[in-house]
Design an enzyme around this catalytic site. Structure first.
Site, PDB file in Angstrom:
ATOM      1  CE1 TYR A  52      -3.493  -2.467  -0.063  1.00 11.78           C
ATOM      2  CE2 TYR A  52      -3.961  -2.023   2.232  1.00 11.78           C
ATOM      3  CZ  TYR A  52      -4.261  -2.679   1.062  1.00 11.78           C
ATOM      4  OH  TYR A  52      -5.337  -3.535   1.011  1.00 11.78           O
ATOM      5  N   GLY A  53       1.391   1.549  -1.171  1.00 12.64           N
ATOM      6  CA  GLY A  53       2.321   2.650  -1.310  1.00 12.64           C
ATOM      7  C   GLY A  53       3.667   2.151  -1.795  1.00 12.64           C
TER       8      GLY A  53
END
Length: 335
Positions: A52-53
């Site tokens: 997530y990123g």
């Protein structure tokens, strides 16, 4: 209250994805305020991801910073992290070496600030028997690296196969008024059979059910929803009819359509052969967190009205673009 890895968790959890995986992530100050508010309102089941990123700023980096500032909160949170992708790629690898790599990377970034309560592979690797993936995580439990095993976007068959190898802590699926497939494809039933809590991600239909998105133009540039079949201009207005009906019910009840959406998911929990269900709405603004944490009671009449809305609504488009559809509700090859 639900129990996960021997810990009591709130009936509503908190999804961390939007805090690091968007074109313009919120500031650390804004994220911390949302996280602190979620925890203060009882949302102590947190769900994030290794991917997530970017590799330098994903959920784990944010969590490290948060628990460095608020070390007293570490033991209050039950943390579930998705990983298991090949480094730097959105490609599946549920093999022993990569699962161990992913778990070790999560622990490295957390740097002792927080335990890894649950680890789950983000999707089922069709080329690796799920038994191997589960045995690998189970070995890491014995080594003290992880406390529990989760599954994500898997088939009913995968759940049953995995549960024969080791106790499964949670199964994460997309479930909302906009995505009810698990009610019919056997996934909810398999969770109930094995007494596995079902974690419902995107209970607000990726924000669509809040009524805040009135047209495709409301989505910022670079937002992954711009590629979602259900948000495309040619089907948007038809899909919006469901939201407009929810808005009518919300107006009568004096709440928001998003609160209706979350309440409906929670109303399914433990009822009529369903497993325990924990919705994990994500929000980066404190006011949205507060809105999501309001418990709205749905009467039998309300539920009947929602059933009528669902029967008359036609959701057009898949949950994900075609390129990703083949790994949803996934199964692996036999051992």
């Amino acid at each position: 209250m639900p129990q996960v890895v021997g810990r009591e968790v709130g009936s509503t959890g908190y999804g961390l994805m939007g805090l690091t995986w968007r074109p313009q992530p919120p500031s650390e100050e804004t994220s911390f305020k949302a996280m602190k508010t979620a925890l203060s309102k009882g949302a102590n089941f947190w769900n994030g991801g290794e991917f997530y990123g970017p590799p330098t700023h994903n959920s784990l980096h944010l969590l490290n910073s948060y628990f460095t500032k608020y070390p007293e909160d570490a033991d209050k949170v039950v943390l579930c992290i998705k990983g298991g992708l090949k480094p730097g790629e959105m490609a599946l690898d549920g093999g022993e070496a990569n699962v161990r790599r992913s778990i070790d990377e999560c622990l490295r970034v957390l740097d002792g600030k927080k335990t890894l309560d649950i680890f789950e592979c983000a999707r089922v690797d069709p080329e690796t028997p799920v038994e191997i993936t589960v045995r690998t995580i189970a070995a890491c439990i014995k080594e003290g690296k992880v406390k529990g095993i989760g599954l994500s976007e898997c088939s009913a068959n995968t759940i049953r196969r995995a549960a024969k190898v080791h106790e499964i802590a949670v199964v994460e699926v997309e479930f909302s008024l906009w995505a009810t497939e698990v009610l019919d494809n056997g996934i909810a039933k398999a969770c109930a059979e094995n007494r596995i809590p079902m974690v419902a991600y995107s209970p607000l239909g990726r924000g669509f059910l809040t009524g805040q998105i009135k047209s495709p133009a409301d989505l910022p540039e670079g937002d992954f929803r711009k590629y979602s079949p259900r948000f495309q201009p040619d089907v948007f207005d038809e899909n919006l009819k469901l939201v407009k009906e929810l808005e009518k019910l919300a107006s009568k009840k004096g709440c928001t359509p998003g609160q209706i959406a979350i309440a409906w998911v929670k109303a399914q929990s433990g009822k009529n052969g369903m497993p325990v269900i924990i919705p994990i709405p994500g929000a980066s603004a404190e006011e949205r967190v507060l809105e999501n944490m309001v418990d709205v009671e749905l009467s039998e009449g309300d539920m009947a009205e929602i059933d009528r809305i669902l029967k008359n609504a036609t959701v057009i488009g898949g949950r994900y673009p075609e390129a990703h559809a083949h790994i949803l509700n996934g199964d692996s090859k036999e051992l």
